[in-house]
Design a protein around this motif. Structure first.
Motif, PDB file in Angstrom:
ATOM      1  N   HIS A 164      12.177 100.570  74.775  1.00 46.79           N
ATOM      2  CA  HIS A 164      12.858 101.627  74.035  1.00 46.79           C
ATOM      3  C   HIS A 164      13.520 101.107  72.761  1.00 46.79           C
ATOM      4  O   HIS A 164      13.755 101.875  71.823  1.00 46.79           O
ATOM      5  CB  HIS A 164      13.879 102.327  74.935  1.00 46.79           C
ATOM      6  N   ALA A 165      13.797  99.822  72.702  1.00 48.71           N
ATOM      7  CA  ALA A 165      14.387  99.246  71.489  1.00 48.71           C
ATOM      8  C   ALA A 165      13.336  99.018  70.403  1.00 48.71           C
ATOM      9  O   ALA A 165      13.669  98.943  69.216  1.00 48.71           O
ATOM     10  CB  ALA A 165      15.090  97.937  71.823  1.00 48.71           C
ATOM     11  N   GLY A 166      12.088  98.896  70.799  1.00 49.52           N
ATOM     12  CA  GLY A 166      11.011  98.675  69.832  1.00 49.52           C
ATOM     13  C   GLY A 166       9.736  98.300  70.552  1.00 49.52           C
ATOM     14  O   GLY A 166       9.526  97.137  70.889  1.00 49.52           O
ATOM     15  N   LYS A 167       8.883  99.293  70.781  1.00 52.58           N
ATOM     16  CA  LYS A 167       7.736  99.055  71.648  1.00 52.58           C
ATOM     17  C   LYS A 167       6.706  98.112  71.038  1.00 52.58           C
ATOM     18  O   LYS A 167       6.029  97.383  71.769  1.00 52.58           O
ATOM     19  CB  LYS A 167       7.081 100.378  72.047  1.00 52.58           C
ATOM     20  N   GLU A 168       6.584  98.088  69.712  1.00 53.23           N
ATOM     21  CA  GLU A 168       5.621  97.175  69.089  1.00 53.23           C
ATOM     22  C   GLU A 168       6.019  95.724  69.331  1.00 53.23           C
ATOM     23  O   GLU A 168       5.178  94.886  69.682  1.00 53.23           O
ATOM     24  CB  GLU A 168       5.511  97.451  67.587  1.00 53.23           C
ATOM     25  N   ASN A 169       7.291  95.430  69.151  1.00 53.30           N
ATOM     26  CA  ASN A 169       7.774  94.070  69.409  1.00 53.30           C
ATOM     27  C   ASN A 169       7.695  93.735  70.884  1.00 53.30           C
ATOM     28  O   ASN A 169       7.407  92.593  71.274  1.00 53.30           O
ATOM     29  CB  ASN A 169       9.213  93.907  68.913  1.00 53.30           C
ATOM     30  N   ALA A 170       7.941  94.733  71.733  1.00 56.95           N
ATOM     31  CA  ALA A 170       7.933  94.500  73.178  1.00 56.95           C
ATOM     32  C   ALA A 170       6.550  94.129  73.684  1.00 56.95           C
ATOM     33  O   ALA A 170       6.395  93.270  74.565  1.00 56.95           O
ATOM     34  CB  ALA A 170       8.442  95.740  73.907  1.00 56.95           C
ATOM     35  N   VAL A 171       5.524  94.745  73.112  1.00 51.49           N
ATOM     36  CA  VAL A 171       4.172  94.519  73.620  1.00 51.49           C
ATOM     37  C   VAL A 171       3.478  93.340  72.954  1.00 51.49           C
ATOM     38  O   VAL A 171       2.487  92.811  73.491  1.00 51.49           O
ATOM     39  CB  VAL A 171       3.319  95.806  73.457  1.00 51.49           C
ATOM     40  N   ALA A 172       3.987  92.893  71.817  1.00 51.97           N
ATOM     41  CA  ALA A 172       3.296  91.851  71.043  1.00 51.97           C
ATOM     42  C   ALA A 172       2.982  90.589  71.849  1.00 51.97           C
ATOM     43  O   ALA A 172       1.848  90.075  71.782  1.00 51.97           O
ATOM     44  CB  ALA A 172       4.104  91.511  69.794  1.00 51.97           C
ATOM     45  N   PRO A 173       3.936  90.026  72.630  1.00 51.90           N
ATOM     46  CA  PRO A 173       3.599  88.822  73.402  1.00 51.90           C
ATOM     47  C   PRO A 173       2.503  89.055  74.431  1.00 51.90           C
ATOM     48  O   PRO A 173       1.740  88.133  74.754  1.00 51.90           O
ATOM     49  CB  PRO A 173       4.921  88.457  74.084  1.00 51.90           C
ATOM     50  N   TYR A 174       2.412  90.267  74.934  1.00 53.45           N
ATOM     51  CA  TYR A 174       1.405  90.586  75.949  1.00 53.45           C
ATOM     52  C   TYR A 174       0.022  90.722  75.326  1.00 53.45           C
ATOM     53  O   TYR A 174      -0.981  90.328  75.938  1.00 53.45           O
ATOM     54  CB  TYR A 174       1.815  91.862  76.691  1.00 53.45           C
ATOM     55  N   ILE A 175      -0.034  91.249  74.122  1.00 53.65           N
ATOM     56  CA  ILE A 175      -1.315  91.306  73.416  1.00 53.65           C
ATOM     57  C   ILE A 175      -1.821  89.890  73.161  1.00 53.65           C
ATOM     58  O   ILE A 175      -2.991  89.574  73.409  1.00 53.65           O
ATOM     59  CB  ILE A 175      -1.165  92.071  72.085  1.00 53.65           C
ATOM     60  N   PHE A 201       1.299 103.220  76.571  1.00 53.96           N
ATOM     61  CA  PHE A 201       1.323 102.370  75.385  1.00 53.96           C
ATOM     62  C   PHE A 201       0.873 100.958  75.730  1.00 53.96           C
ATOM     63  O   PHE A 201       0.075 100.352  75.004  1.00 53.96           O
ATOM     64  CB  PHE A 201       2.737 102.339  74.781  1.00 53.96           C
ATOM     65  N   PHE A 202       1.354 100.442  76.840  1.00 53.98           N
ATOM     66  CA  PHE A 202       0.971  99.095  77.256  1.00 53.98           C
ATOM     67  C   PHE A 202      -0.534  99.008  77.491  1.00 53.98           C
ATOM     68  O   PHE A 202      -1.212  98.118  76.976  1.00 53.98           O
ATOM     69  CB  PHE A 202       1.728  98.710  78.528  1.00 53.98           C
ATOM     70  N   ALA A 203      -1.050  99.938  78.270  1.00 59.37           N
ATOM     71  CA  ALA A 203      -2.473  99.898  78.627  1.00 59.37           C
ATOM     72  C   ALA A 203      -3.370 100.116  77.416  1.00 59.37           C
ATOM     73  O   ALA A 203      -4.489  99.589  77.363  1.00 59.37           O
ATOM     74  CB  ALA A 203      -2.771 100.942  79.699  1.00 59.37           C
ATOM     75  N   SER A 204      -2.898 100.876  76.443  1.00 61.44           N
ATOM     76  CA  SER A 204      -3.715 101.152  75.263  1.00 61.44           C
ATOM     77  C   SER A 204      -3.698 100.004  74.264  1.00 61.44           C
ATOM     78  O   SER A 204      -4.588  99.896  73.417  1.00 61.44           O
ATOM     79  CB  SER A 204      -3.231 102.432  74.572  1.00 61.44           C
ATOM     80  N   ARG A 205      -2.709  99.123  74.364  1.00 58.36           N
ATOM     81  CA  ARG A 205      -2.582  98.048  73.385  1.00 58.36           C
ATOM     82  C   ARG A 205      -3.017  96.684  73.912  1.00 58.36           C
ATOM     83  O   ARG A 205      -3.402  95.819  73.130  1.00 58.36           O
ATOM     84  CB  ARG A 205      -1.112  97.948  72.910  1.00 58.36           C
ATOM     85  N   VAL A 206      -2.939  96.470  75.206  1.00 53.20           N
ATOM     86  CA  VAL A 206      -3.267  95.156  75.773  1.00 53.20           C
ATOM     87  C   VAL A 206      -4.760  95.114  76.084  1.00 53.20           C
ATOM     88  O   VAL A 206      -5.248  95.859  76.935  1.00 53.20           O
ATOM     89  CB  VAL A 206      -2.438  94.883  77.043  1.00 53.20           C
TER      90      VAL A 206
END
Length: 241
Positions: A164-175, A201-206
């Protein structure tokens, strides 16, 4: 490629155990979850059997028709014996400490390299696919590949906390971790604190995400929507329904 949903039923066992009877009936809930669309059932028996009991694992193995995934710490000899005797489709190795409330970190795949190689080989010789819990750290993913594991499971608590603070930054390490895994021919699973708000969002980006294991949030949603509605809601987040 679609991402499979494996439903973790630990919380159902916790509710059952709180009264000492068989309500809710764990086996019925597992079979209902399959009927409502779950593509797998996950359990995580712990040494104190505070939720999933070891007997539950044997009973579930007899009736499930989807993929059965058993999570746990393989340093417990009793856990190893349980997995080898039931031979699930997948075993997910988690470095839990005894008495730990829930999983909170992945393996140090560098420090525990030799041990992981040995135990992974033992399970694979029994025909069981192996996944190991890892944090989204490039070095840990690279070392995981040299253990011989079939898959990794990305520990997603950090993603969920930062979403919730920033989903792009949150998912970046997982990508980045997933891209490394794919380069090394590792299958990719994920789990912990994924829910109806952050899952799509997670499933669509990873990239290359094969499976998510979800328990706590899905069971909480089932209290509001019913299990027969909650599971399809999660499947829609994965674009599989």
């Amino acid at each position: 490629m679609s991402t499979k949903l494996s439903v973790n039923i630990n919380k159902i066992a916790t509710l059952r155990n709180s009264r000492g009877g068989n309500n809710p009936d764990l086996l019925k809930v597992a079979l209902d979850a399959e009927r409502y669309g779950a593509q797998g059932i996950t359990v995580h028996p712990r040494p104190d059997e505070r939720h999933i009991r070891y007997q539950d694992v044997y009973d579930l193995k007899k009736v499930l028709t989807t993929e059965f995934n058993i999570e746990g710490n393989p340093t417990e000899p009793r856990f190893v014996d349980l997995v080898l005797s039931t031979r699930p489709a997948q075993v997910t190795l988690v470095p839990d400490a005894e008495g730990q409330i829930t999983s909170n970190h992945g393996w140090d795949t560098i420090k525990h390299q030799d041990y992981l190689k040995e135990i992974i080989s033992e399970f694979q010789l029994a025909g069981i696919r192996v996944s190991i819990f890892v944090d989204p750290v490039k070095e840990m993913v690279e070392a995981a590949a040299t253990t011989g594991t079939n898959r990794i499971e990305l520990y997603t608590e950090a993603y969920a906390s930062a979403y919730h603070a920033g989903k792009e930054n949150a998912v970046a390490p997982y990508i980045a971790a997933a891209e490394t895994a794919l380069e090394l021919n590792l299958g990719i699973n994920a789990g912990h604190d994924l829910d109806l708000h952050n899952l799509h969002f997670f499933a669509s980006r990873v990239p290359g995400l094969l499976e998510v294991s979800i328990g706590h949030a899905l069971v909480c949603d089932a209290l509001v929507y019913g299990l027969g509605n909650a599971i399809p809601m999660y499947l829609r987040q994965l674009n599989t329904l």
